[in-house]
Every structure is written in structure tokens, then in C-alpha cells.
Design an enzyme around this catalytic site. Structure first.
Site, PDB file in Angstrom:
ATOM      1  N   GLY A  57     -33.375  19.553  -2.543  1.00 10.66           N
ATOM      2  CA  GLY A  57     -31.653  20.013  -1.345  1.00 10.66           C
ATOM      3  C   GLY A  57     -30.238  20.011  -1.970  1.00 10.66           C
ATOM      4  O   GLY A  57     -30.359  19.283  -3.303  1.00 10.66           O
ATOM      5  N   SER A  58     -29.708  20.591  -0.926  1.00 11.24           N
ATOM      6  CA  SER A  58     -28.358  20.824  -0.759  1.00 11.24           C
ATOM      7  C   SER A  58     -27.443  19.509  -1.046  1.00 11.24           C
ATOM      8  O   SER A  58     -27.708  18.092  -0.815  1.00 11.24           O
ATOM      9  CB  SER A  58     -28.060  21.328   0.168  1.00 11.24           C
ATOM     10  OG  SER A  58     -28.043  20.873   1.258  1.00 11.24           O
ATOM     11  N   SER A  59     -26.287  19.437  -1.248  1.00  7.67           N
ATOM     12  CA  SER A  59     -24.766  19.217  -1.766  1.00  7.67           C
ATOM     13  C   SER A  59     -25.307  17.869  -0.980  1.00  7.67           C
ATOM     14  O   SER A  59     -24.723  16.416  -0.400  1.00  7.67           O
ATOM     15  CB  SER A  59     -24.189  18.708  -2.170  1.00  7.67           C
ATOM     16  OG  SER A  59     -23.279  19.621  -1.455  1.00  7.67           O
ATOM     17  N   VAL A  60     -25.008  18.621   0.871  1.00  8.45           N
ATOM     18  CA  VAL A  60     -25.008  17.972   2.287  1.00  8.45           C
ATOM     19  C   VAL A  60     -26.101  16.795   2.489  1.00  8.45           C
ATOM     20  O   VAL A  60     -25.663  15.740   3.244  1.00  8.45           O
ATOM     21  CB  VAL A  60     -25.417  19.179   3.386  1.00  8.45           C
ATOM     22  CG1 VAL A  60     -24.833  18.441   4.772  1.00  8.45           C
ATOM     23  CG2 VAL A  60     -24.274  19.954   3.289  1.00  8.45           C
ATOM     24  N   GLY A  61     -27.113  16.777   1.698  1.00  3.42           N
ATOM     25  CA  GLY A  61     -27.725  15.831   1.663  1.00  3.42           C
ATOM     26  C   GLY A  61     -27.172  14.583   1.386  1.00  3.42           C
ATOM     27  O   GLY A  61     -27.698  13.064   1.867  1.00  3.42           O
TER      28      GLY A  61
END
Length: 128
Positions: A57-61
Site C-alpha cells: 500500500g501507500s506511504s500513508v500507511g
């Protein structure tokens, strides 16, 4: 074993066969896996040694990992098979120990096992 974030903890293993997308899978306030398609659905990662193949998933994780630590719902440590930037960054921000294990050692860890992890020790992973 490759140490990405050092630390010393003891706890019980919660192992998943599925990769984890922290942004879409983990409830930040409770630490409970909320994705119905995940093998840890409705289980809490709080105060566990979370063992899973890799993050996805994305870096926001990474901020989700930081949030669960801030909310007191984070795992004590994480053990993965593959280094992934999101999990590594999140664990570094949240100061959650993170190690990468080779496939054979990763496979030898079972759900419910008691482990102690001390990344500064000559034998960093001890099975209890």
C-alpha cells in the site's frame, strides 16, 4: 536476520499469511484488523509481536503505524519476510522494533508462540 529498527521486547506472536496494508486494514484507534478479506480479520495487533510477509500500500500507511503507536494500540514489534518502505518508515517513526527474517526462519514462527527479541544480543530472537 536484518535489523531495520532496533529494540528489545517479549511477547506473543500474532502471525498472518497475508501482507498488511496498514492504511486500509488496521483501525488506528483500536488496533483491530478491519478488512474482512484479511486472515487476521477482527483480531487485535495491540501488544503482539506481529509476524507477516510484508507491507503493501501507500506511504500513508507509515503514518497509520505512527498513529497506532500514539493511540497505544500498536504491536510490540514486527517481523517480516521482505523489507518494505512503508512498514520500515512507520516502525522507525514509531520506534517499533522491526526485523526481516529469511524464509526458513520466518516459516518456523507459529501463531501464539512466545518470543523475545533483543536486536543488540548475539542471539536476537529467542523462542520461549
Amino acid at each position: 536476520m536484518k535489523v531495520l529498527v532496533s529494540g528489545k521486547v517479549e511477547g506473543t506472536v500474532l502471525k498472518s499469511k497475508d501482507a498488511i496494508n496498514f492504511l486500509g486494514t488496521v483501525d488506528k484507534k483500536t488496533g483491530i484488523i478491519s478488512d474482512k478479506n484479511h486472515d487476521l480479520y477482527e483480531k487485535s495487533i495491540k501488544d503482539t509481536i506481529l509476524v507477516f510477509p510484508s507491507g503493501v500500500g501507500s506511504s500513508v500507511g507509515a503514518y497509520t503505524i505512527y498513529s497506532i503507536k500514539s493511540n497505544g494500540t500498536a504491536p510490540l514489534a514486527m517481523i517480516c519476510q521482505k523489507a518494505d518502505l512503508t512498514v520500515a518508515t512507520g516502525c522507525a517513526l514509531a520506534n517499533i522494533p522491526l526485523v526481516i527474517l529469511p524464509d526458513e526462519e520466518f516459516s518456523s514462527i507459529n501463531n501464539g508462540m512466545k518470543l523475545s527479541l533483543d536486536t543488540d544480543s548475539t542471539h536476537p530472537l529467542q523462542y520461549q
